[in-house]
Design a protein around this motif. Structure first.
Motif, PDB file in Angstrom:
ATOM      1  N   ARG B 177       0.839  -1.201   0.000  1.00 19.02           N
ATOM      2  CA  ARG B 177       0.000   0.000   0.000  1.00 19.02           C
ATOM      3  C   ARG B 177       0.874   1.250   0.000  1.00 19.02           C
ATOM      4  O   ARG B 177       1.919   1.269   0.641  1.00 19.02           O
ATOM      5  N   ILE B 178       0.399   2.261  -0.702  1.00 15.20           N
ATOM      6  CA  ILE B 178       0.967   3.595  -0.502  1.00 15.20           C
ATOM      7  C   ILE B 178       0.009   4.305   0.446  1.00 15.20           C
ATOM      8  O   ILE B 178      -1.203   4.351   0.192  1.00 15.20           O
ATOM      9  N   VAL B 179       0.535   4.801   1.533  1.00 16.73           N
ATOM     10  CA  VAL B 179      -0.298   5.528   2.501  1.00 16.73           C
ATOM     11  C   VAL B 179       0.050   7.011   2.410  1.00 16.73           C
ATOM     12  O   VAL B 179       1.216   7.395   2.513  1.00 16.73           O
ATOM     13  N   LEU B 180      -0.951   7.816   2.176  1.00 18.52           N
ATOM     14  CA  LEU B 180      -0.772   9.271   2.164  1.00 18.52           C
ATOM     15  C   LEU B 180      -1.489   9.833   3.381  1.00 18.52           C
ATOM     16  O   LEU B 180      -2.681   9.585   3.572  1.00 18.52           O
ATOM     17  N   GLU B 181      -0.759  10.562   4.182  1.00 13.90           N
ATOM     18  CA  GLU B 181      -1.352  11.131   5.397  1.00 13.90           C
ATOM     19  C   GLU B 181      -1.265  12.643   5.317  1.00 13.90           C
ATOM     20  O   GLU B 181      -0.178  13.207   5.198  1.00 13.90           O
ATOM     21  N   THR B 182      -2.406  13.291   5.356  1.00 14.39           N
ATOM     22  CA  THR B 182      -2.403  14.758   5.268  1.00 14.39           C
ATOM     23  C   THR B 182      -2.667  15.356   6.644  1.00 14.39           C
ATOM     24  O   THR B 182      -3.519  14.873   7.383  1.00 14.39           O
ATOM     25  N   ALA B 183      -1.928  16.380   6.974  1.00 10.79           N
ATOM     26  CA  ALA B 183      -2.150  17.133   8.217  1.00 10.79           C
ATOM     27  C   ALA B 183      -2.316  18.594   7.805  1.00 10.79           C
ATOM     28  O   ALA B 183      -1.345  19.307   7.566  1.00 10.79           O
ATOM     29  N   LEU B 184      -3.565  19.021   7.685  1.00  7.92           N
ATOM     30  CA  LEU B 184      -3.843  20.339   7.113  1.00  7.92           C
ATOM     31  C   LEU B 184      -4.529  21.251   8.114  1.00  7.92           C
ATOM     32  O   LEU B 184      -5.316  20.803   8.956  1.00  7.92           O
ATOM     33  N   VAL B 185      -4.230  22.509   7.982  1.00  7.89           N
ATOM     34  CA  VAL B 185      -4.817  23.499   8.885  1.00  7.89           C
ATOM     35  C   VAL B 185      -5.290  24.689   8.051  1.00  7.89           C
ATOM     36  O   VAL B 185      -4.691  25.023   7.030  1.00  7.89           O
ATOM     37  N   GLY B 186      -6.386  25.308   8.484  1.00  9.28           N
ATOM     38  CA  GLY B 186      -6.941  26.432   7.748  1.00  9.28           C
ATOM     39  C   GLY B 186      -6.231  27.723   8.048  1.00  9.28           C
ATOM     40  O   GLY B 186      -5.631  27.892   9.118  1.00  9.28           O
ATOM     41  N   THR B 187      -6.310  28.658   7.124  1.00 11.66           N
ATOM     42  CA  THR B 187      -5.670  29.968   7.293  1.00 11.66           C
ATOM     43  C   THR B 187      -6.278  30.721   8.463  1.00 11.66           C
ATOM     44  O   THR B 187      -5.597  31.419   9.186  1.00 11.66           O
ATOM     45  N   LEU B 188      -7.588  30.533   8.670  1.00 10.10           N
ATOM     46  CA  LEU B 188      -8.283  31.234   9.746  1.00 10.10           C
ATOM     47  C   LEU B 188      -7.641  30.935  11.097  1.00 10.10           C
ATOM     48  O   LEU B 188      -7.520  31.805  11.945  1.00 10.10           O
ATOM     49  N   GLY B 189      -7.175  29.690  11.264  1.00 11.57           N
ATOM     50  CA  GLY B 189      -6.550  29.295  12.518  1.00 11.57           C
ATOM     51  C   GLY B 189      -5.301  30.088  12.817  1.00 11.57           C
ATOM     52  O   GLY B 189      -5.015  30.401  13.967  1.00 11.57           O
ATOM     53  N   ASP B 190      -4.562  30.475  11.744  1.00 17.94           N
ATOM     54  CA  ASP B 190      -3.338  31.248  11.940  1.00 17.94           C
ATOM     55  C   ASP B 190      -3.626  32.689  12.346  1.00 17.94           C
ATOM     56  O   ASP B 190      -2.861  33.322  13.042  1.00 17.94           O
ATOM     57  N   GLU B 191      -4.749  33.185  11.864  1.00 20.96           N
ATOM     58  CA  GLU B 191      -5.044  34.593  12.094  1.00 20.96           C
ATOM     59  C   GLU B 191      -5.514  34.849  13.524  1.00 20.96           C
ATOM     60  O   GLU B 191      -5.447  35.944  14.029  1.00 20.96           O
ATOM     61  N   GLU B 192      -6.046  33.818  14.136  1.00 23.55           N
ATOM     62  CA  GLU B 192      -6.602  33.995  15.479  1.00 23.55           C
ATOM     63  C   GLU B 192      -5.508  34.147  16.528  1.00 23.55           C
ATOM     64  O   GLU B 192      -4.437  33.621  16.408  1.00 23.55           O
TER      65      GLU B 192
END
Lengths: 228, 192
Positions: B177-192
């Motif tokens: 298997r190829i496993v792709l793991e994404t860890a994503l965060v929204g821009t709004l979170g940075d602005e707060e």
């Protein structure tokens, strides 16, 4: 009883009139001139055949007019991808000189509104040009003019085909001028943020086998220099 | 006779409005959605895993050696034109093994363009991720990368992506298997 028949026939006529109005709506015509036609930026014009079996690979759910190519390619029959198709094609420039390769994913869009003359698809290109680099093009395409002027006439024709000259710009977003968005990846396109437009020129279409004579163009504006 | 004609005209109006309402309110396209299997990280951001079962989920493999290409009958341009570039197209599954999208992976060590490994992960009902990976995997075999750009749901997000090849267990019906793991965060979170 005769009033009921009269009402039923009236409803049928009304529905047919509505469909005819939708089909012949002159306000839903798409532009045939690319928004990038007047740009002063350097552009890359990539052309490729719009006939699936003249490319490298084409696949969809396997039940459409266009047959997957090559014959033994995996089909996209699973529910989440059943409205998606995959193209892999070789790009050419100038007089047919091969210049790169592209993978295109196309999915029917839920924003499709036939009443507005919109048969939309979300699509992305993953492009590699040897010696130059890679980039992504994401765009919304509107196939309504193509369906109206090519696909439907072929279907209603007694010979199940259409011959003529159609040219249309398929890209209608997400850029405000109806352009697609380009994101550079590697090589000379690193950090590129730019615009793209895809157009389609058809001369022959069969409602049995799909496009017979069709050329497509992907035009990329190199509007922003490598910003490192 | 006049009432009959009026009924007919009323029918036409009703039919036209009915057809209009049908076209306006009934969606022409309704995409199937699998439930997203996302977990929230303690330090913010969403973690999601995708997997590609090999060889079942391969749609295309284009290698420099033309004879190695998949599927059979593929007219792959080969090394003379594309150099050592490798192109692969896959179906992508979620953690429940349901197909949720398609993806392309392009890789090259060409000095002209600079070496690269890239993914485009297209999830029809959600959007597309354009991911650039590091060339050298870490000691544990995991290759790290970043989300270069996204469309629709992924457009306002940024973060990291990990790629790992996992050999399947002996009783498994796949080779690996190829496993792709994404860890994503929204821009709004940075602005707060």
């Amino acid at each position: 009883m005769k009033y009921l028949y009269s009402l039923a026939i009236g409803i049928l006529v009304g529905a047919v009139l509505f469909v005819l109005g939708l089909y012949y709506n002159p306000f839903s015509a798409q532009t045939a001139v690319s928004p990038l036609a007047v740009t002063t930026d350097q552009v890359i014009d990539l052309s490729f055949s719009g006939v699936p079996n003249e490319g490298i690979l084409y696949t969809d759910h396997g039940e459409s007019v266009v047959s997957p190519y090559p014959d033994r390619v995996s089909e996209l029959w699973e529910p989440a991808v059943v409205k998606t198709s995959v193209w892999v094609t070789e790009f050419q420039v100038g007089r047919g000189e091969a210049t790169g390769i592209g993978v295109k994913f196309i999915t029917e869009s839920e924003k499709t509104r036939l009443i507005n003359g919109e048969a939309l698809a979300n699509s992305v290109w993953h492009v590699y040009l040897p010696g130059q680099g890679t980039f992504l093009v994401d765009q919304t395409e509107n196939y309504w003019s193509y369906i109206r002027e090519v696909v439907i006439p072929a279907r209603v024709s007694s010979g199940d085909n259409w011959l003529g000259a159609f040219h249309g710009v398929m890209t209608n977003g997400p850029g405000s001028l109806g352009t697609g968005r380009v994101t550079g990846g590697s090589g000379k396109f690193t950090n590129l943020e730019s615009e793209a437009v895809e157009s389609l020129s058809a001369r022959g279409y069969s409602s049995v086998t799909g496009p017979v004579s069709m050329t497509r163009n992907l035009t990329i504006a190199l509007s922003s220099a490598k910003a490192e | 006779m006049r009432r009959l004609f009026k009924t007919f005209i009323f029918g036409i109006v009703l039919g036209a409005f009915g057809a209009g309402a049908l076209v306006y309110f009934v969606p022409a396209v309704d995409l199937h959605r699998e439930r997203s299997l996302i977990s929230v990280q303690p330090n913010g951001g969403n973690l999601e895993k995708f997997r590609i079962n090999l060889p079942r989920d391969r749609i295309l493999v284009g290698l420099p050696g033309v004879d190695d290409s998949i599927p059979a009958g593929l007219d792959w341009p080969g090394a003379e034109f594309l150099g050592d570039m490798q192109a692969e197209v896959f179906k992508v599954r979620d953690e429940n093994s349901a197909v949720v999208g398609v993806a392309s992976r392009l890789a090259s060590s060409s000095e002209e363009t600079g070496p690269f490994i890239e993914w485009v992960v297209h999830l029809p009902a959600r959007g597309t991720m354009y991911v650039q990976m590091e060339l050298t995997p870490a000691a544990d075999g995991v290759r790290n990368g970043v989300l270069r750009s996204g469309t629709r749901e992924f457009e306002p997000l940024h973060g990291n992506v990990r790629e790992q090849f996992v050999l399947a267990a002996e009783d498994d019906d796949v080779q690996g298997r190829i496993v792709l793991e994404t860890a994503l965060v929204g821009t709004l979170g940075d602005e707060e």
